[in-house]
Write a protein that holds these residues in place. Sequence first.
Motif, PDB file in Angstrom:
ATOM      1  N   ILE A  36       0.836  -1.203   0.000  1.00 23.91           N
ATOM      2  CA  ILE A  36       0.000   0.000   0.000  1.00 23.91           C
ATOM      3  C   ILE A  36       0.871   1.254   0.000  1.00 23.91           C
TER       4      ILE A  36
ATOM      5  N   VAL B 110       8.439   0.334   3.844  1.00 23.40           N
ATOM      6  CA  VAL B 110       8.607   0.008   5.258  1.00 23.40           C
ATOM      7  C   VAL B 110       7.725  -1.181   5.607  1.00 23.40           C
TER       8      VAL B 110
ATOM      9  N   ILE C  34       4.377  -0.965   3.416  1.00 22.61           N
ATOM     10  CA  ILE C  34       3.835   0.396   3.323  1.00 22.61           C
ATOM     11  C   ILE C  34       4.842   1.287   2.604  1.00 22.61           C
ATOM     12  N   LEU C  35       4.362   2.037   1.651  1.00 18.23           N
ATOM     13  CA  LEU C  35       5.217   3.005   0.950  1.00 18.23           C
ATOM     14  C   LEU C  35       4.984   4.381   1.548  1.00 18.23           C
TER      15      LEU C  35
ATOM     16  N   LEU D 287      -5.333   3.156   9.022  1.00 16.09           N
ATOM     17  CA  LEU D 287      -3.969   2.624   8.903  1.00 16.09           C
ATOM     18  C   LEU D 287      -3.139   2.995  10.125  1.00 16.09           C
TER      19      LEU D 287
ATOM     20  N   HIS E  42       3.529   8.681   8.680  1.00 16.05           N
ATOM     21  CA  HIS E  42       4.850   8.853   8.051  1.00 16.05           C
ATOM     22  C   HIS E  42       5.921   9.059   9.117  1.00 16.05           C
TER      23      HIS E  42
ATOM     24  N   LEU F  98       6.459   5.887  11.388  1.00 13.16           N
ATOM     25  CA  LEU F  98       7.238   4.814  10.748  1.00 13.16           C
ATOM     26  C   LEU F  98       8.715   5.190  10.669  1.00 13.16           C
TER      27      LEU F  98
ATOM     28  N   GLU G 286      11.815   3.269  12.352  1.00 14.06           N
ATOM     29  CA  GLU G 286      12.931   2.751  11.549  1.00 14.06           C
ATOM     30  C   GLU G 286      14.265   3.089  12.198  1.00 14.06           C
TER      31      GLU G 286
END
Lengths: 75, 206
Positions: free
Chosen positions: A5, A45, A67-68, B96, B160, B163, B167
């Motif tokens: 996605i 990710v 996930i993009l 999400l 965004h 995540l 990371e």
Amino acid sequence: MARLIRMDQAGHTTLAEWTANGDDAAVEAAVAVFREQLDAGYYAVVSAGEGHAEQVRELPLDAELVILRRPIAGG
Amino acid sequence: MTVLPETAAVHWRPRIDPARLRRRGRGWTLSTLAHTIPFLATAVLLIALEPLSFPVAAIAVVHAWGIPALYANRGANVVRPRPRAAAAPEHAALGLLGDLLGHEGRELHSRTGLALEHGRLGVWLVGEAGALLVRPGGRRVDCWCVKVDGELPSGDRTAHLLLALREDEQGFATVANLAFSGAGWRLRRRLPARMRTALDAARARA
């Protein structure tokens, strides 16, 4: 069913779906879309549970969700 | 270990680690003192020399109070909500984001608009265009300005940042710009009311 996605203006868009041991054509299509998105500047990710995420450069076929995201920058 | 690729865009910045963070925090404290002490000293001196000069002394005290408060306001601005997108994209994005957060985190986000995340540097509160880092002990809070470009629903903007933080926490802090570092109580007064709950929760966990 695994999904690729992209977070975008629509909230998120599903770009590809595949099963690890399933249809080769679906996997190939997912890999192609994945590379295309990376070339367009997105980062991929995989969420590895609460508190962890890993960036991937190859489509992990065994992941449930890839996930993009766009790059971030200091404001 | 994953290194956040965005750090390449700020290659001149040393990678943030706990020691560097402590040094930057001390720098902010010194800067605050440098802004405050001269005004307070002026006020004391004026009163000592001429008690009738108290209105001017009071103005100096207001300056001593106001300048750190302005910095704290700048810090609070990093997590202020941005304009909403249409209902459907917002709903999808929140779905999400909710999947990325645990039950408790989801509930806190729905109440406050901030996502709580435990890290090695402290406890983070991630917003749409920035994040707060509550340092261990809960007294000092760093405010980081960091965002994703383009028009996105609010949930996606937070996702965004979340995540990227997951990371590579140190890389995230390296890419972000430090807008404020100081006392949690000073920042709390400047936050929107509903976000104060999130800050209290993060300070309790830090």
